[in-house]
Design an enzyme around this catalytic site. Structure first.
Site, PDB file in Angstrom:
ATOM      1  N   ARG A 184       0.850  -1.181   0.000  1.00 61.29           N
ATOM      2  CA  ARG A 184       0.000   0.000   0.000  1.00 61.29           C
ATOM      3  C   ARG A 184       0.888   1.235   0.000  1.00 61.29           C
ATOM      4  O   ARG A 184       1.977   1.236   0.572  1.00 61.29           O
ATOM      5  CB  ARG A 184      -0.933   0.021   1.225  1.00 61.29           C
ATOM      6  CG  ARG A 184      -2.058  -0.999   1.172  1.00 61.29           C
ATOM      7  CD  ARG A 184      -3.057  -0.662   0.075  1.00 61.29           C
ATOM      8  NE  ARG A 184      -4.228  -1.549   0.084  1.00 61.29           N
ATOM      9  CZ  ARG A 184      -4.314  -2.659  -0.624  1.00 61.29           C
ATOM     10  NH1 ARG A 184      -3.277  -3.047  -1.373  1.00 61.29           N
ATOM     11  NH2 ARG A 184      -5.409  -3.388  -0.593  1.00 61.29           N
TER      12      ARG A 184
ATOM     13  N   ASP B 173       3.862  -0.028  -7.465  1.00 60.99           N
ATOM     14  CA  ASP B 173       2.514  -0.265  -7.984  1.00 60.99           C
ATOM     15  C   ASP B 173       1.494   0.520  -7.172  1.00 60.99           C
ATOM     16  O   ASP B 173       0.333   0.591  -7.544  1.00 60.99           O
ATOM     17  CB  ASP B 173       2.181  -1.761  -7.930  1.00 60.99           C
ATOM     18  CG  ASP B 173       0.881  -2.084  -8.653  1.00 60.99           C
ATOM     19  OD1 ASP B 173       0.659  -1.546  -9.755  1.00 60.99           O
ATOM     20  OD2 ASP B 173       0.071  -2.874  -8.110  1.00 60.99           O
TER      21      ASP B 173
ATOM     22  N   GLU C 192      -2.750   8.338  -3.720  1.00 60.04           N
ATOM     23  CA  GLU C 192      -3.164   7.458  -4.812  1.00 60.04           C
ATOM     24  C   GLU C 192      -4.628   7.732  -5.153  1.00 60.04           C
ATOM     25  O   GLU C 192      -5.468   7.750  -4.242  1.00 60.04           O
ATOM     26  CB  GLU C 192      -2.996   5.997  -4.402  1.00 60.04           C
ATOM     27  CG  GLU C 192      -3.251   5.005  -5.523  1.00 60.04           C
ATOM     28  CD  GLU C 192      -2.986   3.568  -5.121  1.00 60.04           C
ATOM     29  OE1 GLU C 192      -3.880   2.727  -5.353  1.00 60.04           O
ATOM     30  OE2 GLU C 192      -1.903   3.287  -4.573  1.00 60.04           O
TER      31      GLU C 192
ATOM     32  N   HIS D  25      -1.485   0.709  -9.659  1.00 60.17           N
ATOM     33  CA  HIS D  25      -2.095  -0.293  -8.771  1.00 60.17           C
ATOM     34  C   HIS D  25      -2.747  -1.424  -9.574  1.00 60.17           C
ATOM     35  O   HIS D  25      -3.929  -1.733  -9.412  1.00 60.17           O
ATOM     36  CB  HIS D  25      -3.135   0.357  -7.854  1.00 60.17           C
ATOM     37  CG  HIS D  25      -3.317  -0.387  -6.561  1.00 60.17           C
ATOM     38  ND1 HIS D  25      -3.715   0.226  -5.399  1.00 60.17           N
ATOM     39  CD2 HIS D  25      -3.157  -1.709  -6.249  1.00 60.17           C
ATOM     40  CE1 HIS D  25      -3.796  -0.666  -4.425  1.00 60.17           C
ATOM     41  NE2 HIS D  25      -3.464  -1.847  -4.917  1.00 60.17           N
TER      42      HIS D  25
END
Length: 303
Positions: free
Chosen positions: A221, A244, A249, A268
């Site tokens: 995360r 990722d 985000e 992601h």
């Protein structure tokens, strides 16, 4: 009983449920199919649309929240305390592990810069770094970590696995050992859940302990990494990263991470493969069957 699903395709997996089960598709927070207060089993969208975070608190009869993701950190505070929350732990381990290997190899072999040179019509050989023989520190010993470790075996790396607490019998080190382990790591792969203990686990002190040229790979995360601390190391050219997930985000326009040549960033997509929908809806069907039969649900989140 009323079930909300995020896609029409999901109806094909639940078409033969008893007649008393009402199934509706809730794919747009602005155009809900019925009153949220009547929903008892809810499956949110893969993309975790923040608008649904405003809808869930209105689901006063909600008994089961089945998440399509392994992480549940964004949902725990939204549901009534009586709601059972289940995640998709282990469901996406293989896909995520494949992303980890792909991103790691891409950065070690400079594929992003070589592709950029291709687009500009430039023949510019650039020597890469062998993964074979590298000292890899894998932080996270859950299902994703295990899947990553299995895929690293053919590359003959020097692998050290770290978990929250040490498990000497399994050769797993504890997070207390990180200050020493980081000093000799060529590649650090982070696949931990987001908790109070892991938020900013990768901070300025963590990054400073890494040797020059080390690669950080984050498939957990975004907030596990202190973005500003990472930016400092990337901009200096001392470290590289494959991410990722980011914090914030999605990464907003103009954010300095976009411009970092030493960072490979994907939106992601670690678990997003062509098999994602089938994986999730098979899990949903199993969970609904268990719920209707009064049997225990899999992957219950400890609230």
């Amino acid at each position: 009983m009323k079930i909300w699903l995020p896609h029409k395709l999901g109806l094909t997996y639940l078409h033969d449920l008893p007649a008393e089960v009402d199934i509706e598709v809730a794919d747009d927070p602005a155009a809900l199919p019925s009153d949220p207060e009547t929903v008892t089993f809810f499956v949110p969208t893969w993309l975790d649309q923040p608008q649904f975070h405003d809808v869930v608190p209105r689901m006063r009869a909600l008994e089961v929240l089945q998440l399509p993701s392994a992480g549940s950190d964004g949902w725990l505070h939204l549901t009534p305390p009586t709601t059972v929350i289940c995640d998709a732990r282990g469901l996406h381990s293989a896909a995520t592990a494949e992303w980890v290997l792909a991103a790691t190899l891409a950065q070690l072999r400079h594929l992003p810069s070589l592709y950029s040179a291709q687009l500009n019509g430039v023949w510019k050989p650039q020597p890469g770094v062998d993964l074979s023989g590298r000292r890899v520190l894998l932080i996270g010993a859950g299902s994703v970590g295990a899947a990553v470790a299995r895929r690293l075996e053919p590359f003959e790396v020097d692998l050290t696995v770290v978990a929250r607490t040490a498990r000497p019998a399994e050769g797993v080190r504890g997070v207390a050992d990180l200050p020493l382990l980081l000093r000799r790591a060529d590649v650090v792969i982070v696949v931990v859940p987001l908790t109070a203990a892991t938020r900013h686990l990768v901070d300025s002190e963590f990054l400073a302990a890494l040797p020059d040229g080390a690669l950080l790979v984050n498939a957990s995360r975004g907030p596990v990494v202190d973005t500003m601390a990472l930016l400092g190391e990337l901009s200096s050219g001392r470290l590289r990263a494959a991410l990722d997930v980011t914090d914030p985000e999605p990464l907003p326009d103009g954010h300095p991470l976009w411009r970092e040549a030493n960072a490979l960033i994907t939106p992601h997509v670690g678990a997003i493969t062509e098999g994602l929908t089938d994986r999730v809806y098979r899990l949903v069907r199993d969970q609904v069957d268990s719920y209707l039969a009064g049997e225990p649900l899999a992957n219950r989140v400890d609230r």
